[in-house]
Structure formats: C-alpha cells, structure tokens
Design a protein around this motif. Sequence first.
Motif, PDB file in Angstrom:
ATOM      1  N   UNK A  56       5.115  20.108  -2.354  1.00 56.14           N
ATOM      2  CA  UNK A  56       6.070  20.777  -1.483  1.00 56.14           C
ATOM      3  C   UNK A  56       5.881  20.430  -0.006  1.00 56.14           C
ATOM      4  N   UNK A  57       4.904  19.605   0.326  1.00 60.55           N
ATOM      5  CA  UNK A  57       4.682  19.245   1.724  1.00 60.55           C
ATOM      6  C   UNK A  57       5.775  18.292   2.195  1.00 60.55           C
ATOM      7  N   UNK A  58       5.821  18.056   3.514  1.00 57.01           N
ATOM      8  CA  UNK A  58       6.833  17.168   4.070  1.00 57.01           C
ATOM      9  C   UNK A  58       6.682  15.741   3.552  1.00 57.01           C
ATOM     10  N   UNK A  59       5.488  15.407   3.085  1.00 56.14           N
ATOM     11  CA  UNK A  59       5.266  14.075   2.561  1.00 56.14           C
ATOM     12  C   UNK A  59       5.551  13.937   1.085  1.00 56.14           C
ATOM     13  N   UNK A  60       5.974  15.021   0.466  1.00 56.73           N
ATOM     14  CA  UNK A  60       6.240  15.000  -0.963  1.00 56.73           C
ATOM     15  C   UNK A  60       7.472  14.185  -1.310  1.00 56.73           C
ATOM     16  N   UNK A  61       7.571  13.773  -2.581  1.00 61.29           N
ATOM     17  CA  UNK A  61       8.709  12.986  -3.044  1.00 61.29           C
ATOM     18  C   UNK A  61       9.983  13.821  -3.026  1.00 61.29           C
TER      19      UNK A  61
END
Length: 407
Positions: A56-61
């Motif tokens: 769920x982070x900003x770097x997630x797909x």
Amino acid sequence: MQQCMIDESRPALSRRRLLQVAGAGALAAAADTALAQAPAARPGPPTTITTPPRDFSRGGAPTTYFWDPDVLAVDPAFEGLAQPNAAIQRLWTGALWAEGPAWNAQGRYLVWSDIPNNRQMRWLEDDGRVSVFRTPSGNSNGNSFDFQGRQLSCEHLNRRVVRYELDGSVTILADKFDGKRLNSPNDIVQHPDGSYWFTDPPYGGQLYEGAPDAAGGPSNTSGKINPRLGQPPEIGFYKRELPTNCYRIDPSGRVDLVVTEQQVPDPNGLCFSPDYKKLYIASTGKGPGDTGPGGKGDIHVFDVGTDNKLSNGKLFSDCMVDGVKCGPDGLRCDVQGNLWASSNAGRAVGYNGVLCFNPEGKLIGRIRLPEVCGNVCFGGPKRNRLFMAASQSIYALYLGTQGAGPG
C-alpha cells in the motif's frame, strides 16, 4: 532518379546470421499464433490476501483495473456506491492506535486521534501534509464536528466529553452522570435539535489508552498498578462507578441516559440515519473492569422518537462474514441510508477493513485493509471520500455516494 548507396563500412550479413534472424522471427510468429489461439491466464493485481500481499506504500504496484481488488461487491447494490476507477490509498502511517477520524469541511482537513501517543493528528487535503494537531489530547478517542463547525472530542484520560469553541476555548460538555464520574467516553454525534449523543464504555481504563482505576477499582482490583505514573497531578484518583451506557447531552447541559448496559453492553461507535429517525450503536467486546459478559461484537438499532426517546431496539447485524467475526467499532451512514462500519477481525486476514450494510441490515459490500480498522468518516469537499483509521495508518477511498451529516 535516386541512387542506392551501399555502406561498405557495415559488416556483410552472413548466411548463418541470416538464418538466425529468420529463425527468431519464425519462432516469434509461431508464439504469437499460439497465444492468439490459447490466451495465457494473467495474474490479477495483488490484494491483502495474496502472497506476497499488496504493497500500500507509494512505491507499490498499481492495483486499479477499473475496480480495486480489495473493494468487494457482496451484492450488486454496492456497485452503485463504489467508484470503479478509484483505488484505496494509504495517506499516512505512524500511529500507535489511530481512532476517531473527523472531517472539517471549512478547513478541508481530517483530524484523528492517536490514543496511546496522547495526541491528535491532522491531514491537510491541499498538499497531503500531516502534523500534530493537538497534544496532549487527554487520550482522546472519538471526534466529530457539529453543525456549527466546532470539534467534539471524547477523552479517555479525563473521562469527559469536550467541545473546542471557535475562539479556541474548551467547554466540558459532560464528565459525570447522576453525580458519578464517566468511564471513558468513546464516540459522539450531534442531533439537529442541538443535543449530543455519546457512548461510555470502559476501554480507557487501561494503561495503553488512558489510566486504570485507582487502587481497588474494577480495572485495578489488586491495586498493583499505579495509575498516576506519567500523568498530570489530577489523574489517577477515579474509580469506575457507572455501567457502560449511552447518553444524550441536552442543549441545556442536562445529561440523560438513553441506552442502558442491559440493552447494548460496551457501546462503542454510534451514528444516526440520514433522517435522524434511527440510531445505530456498535457493541464491542468485554472491556477492563467488566464483571458481566460484555458486548458480543454486533450492531444494534433503535427508533428515535420526536421526544428523543428510543424504542424498538433490535439486533441490526451480528457482523459475521463467511463465518468470521468482524467486530464493529466506528459507524457512519451515507445519504442513501447505508451503514458503513469498521471491521476488526483480528488475525483473519482479508476481513479487517469496512463493512457496508443496506438499511435492512444486509451486507452489500466490503473494503479489505491490511490492518485492523477502528473507525471511519466521510469527508472531502464533496463528502464522497471515506477515511478509515486503521491501527497505525489512515486510508482513504473515493466513493460514488456521500456521507450523511457533518464530521
């Protein structure tokens, strides 16, 4: 007439190289044909229940393919409430236990409680900045904004309900009933007649979220816990004196009992229907100092009369989903009268998040979160965004409906 120029600096294409290129092309063509005949199964986007789980982070797909995989329509009626091209977003993380989200429409910000850290936090919609809004907060739990835009807070530590006035002063709305100190007010809503309704379970009577009773009290019977450690000098002398009830604060300041512990034990979240003719109350599990069985993790509903008297109390939902107990906490209604309830399913991965019921009590949709969800509220300029306080984080999801009522 143009002449064809030969670049003699480039190496000649050998017969072996020509066959290699032609062979690769043939293999590619054959592969394309095979794929066209039998399409390969494509894996779906990651969710809370996949391995590995969704990031769920900003770097997630990316996860949105015109329907977030963790937004589940249990009934077709939910499809008109969800926004198909909107994804669940984690706005912030860093709380010990996030609770009591409330939306300030004029300031366009979200405020919530971080109970163990004894602070309130604020998220600004314009730039997404998060900062400490109020500290200490009295280990506040539930928050709301009334029709005048004033913030209401339920304080565990001080065992009271307060209102933050527009000039910055603070008014104590309730700290006693029948001459006895309240337990630990939990959640609060306003009625159009100017009254405030709140629940008073015992969950603040523990070290993590407030202060236990003084020695000999129900949550500190052995007296081995010192409730004064790390607290202001006036804290640590109270003992639990009241059952877990629900109260109404009249505009005159009078506090009335509206729902008893026998009707709804350990009342937690509460909200009115859009027409204010029904009151929903979540009953959660046994709290510190409870001598009875405690709540069963379900939701109750009452009819609200013109005289502010409640009647026809009944079970709205037992919050069992696929055989899993999804303990409710915070509650909010949308303008269609659907009830949105936070879900605490503990270690049952895939069942923590939010449950959506129609006015008849039928489950029509779910939102899966990777953390236990404690409370929800509607917000955003159009009030079409659901904010979810879930354990350590704040999540948000745009919807195809609007929240009813302020805050």
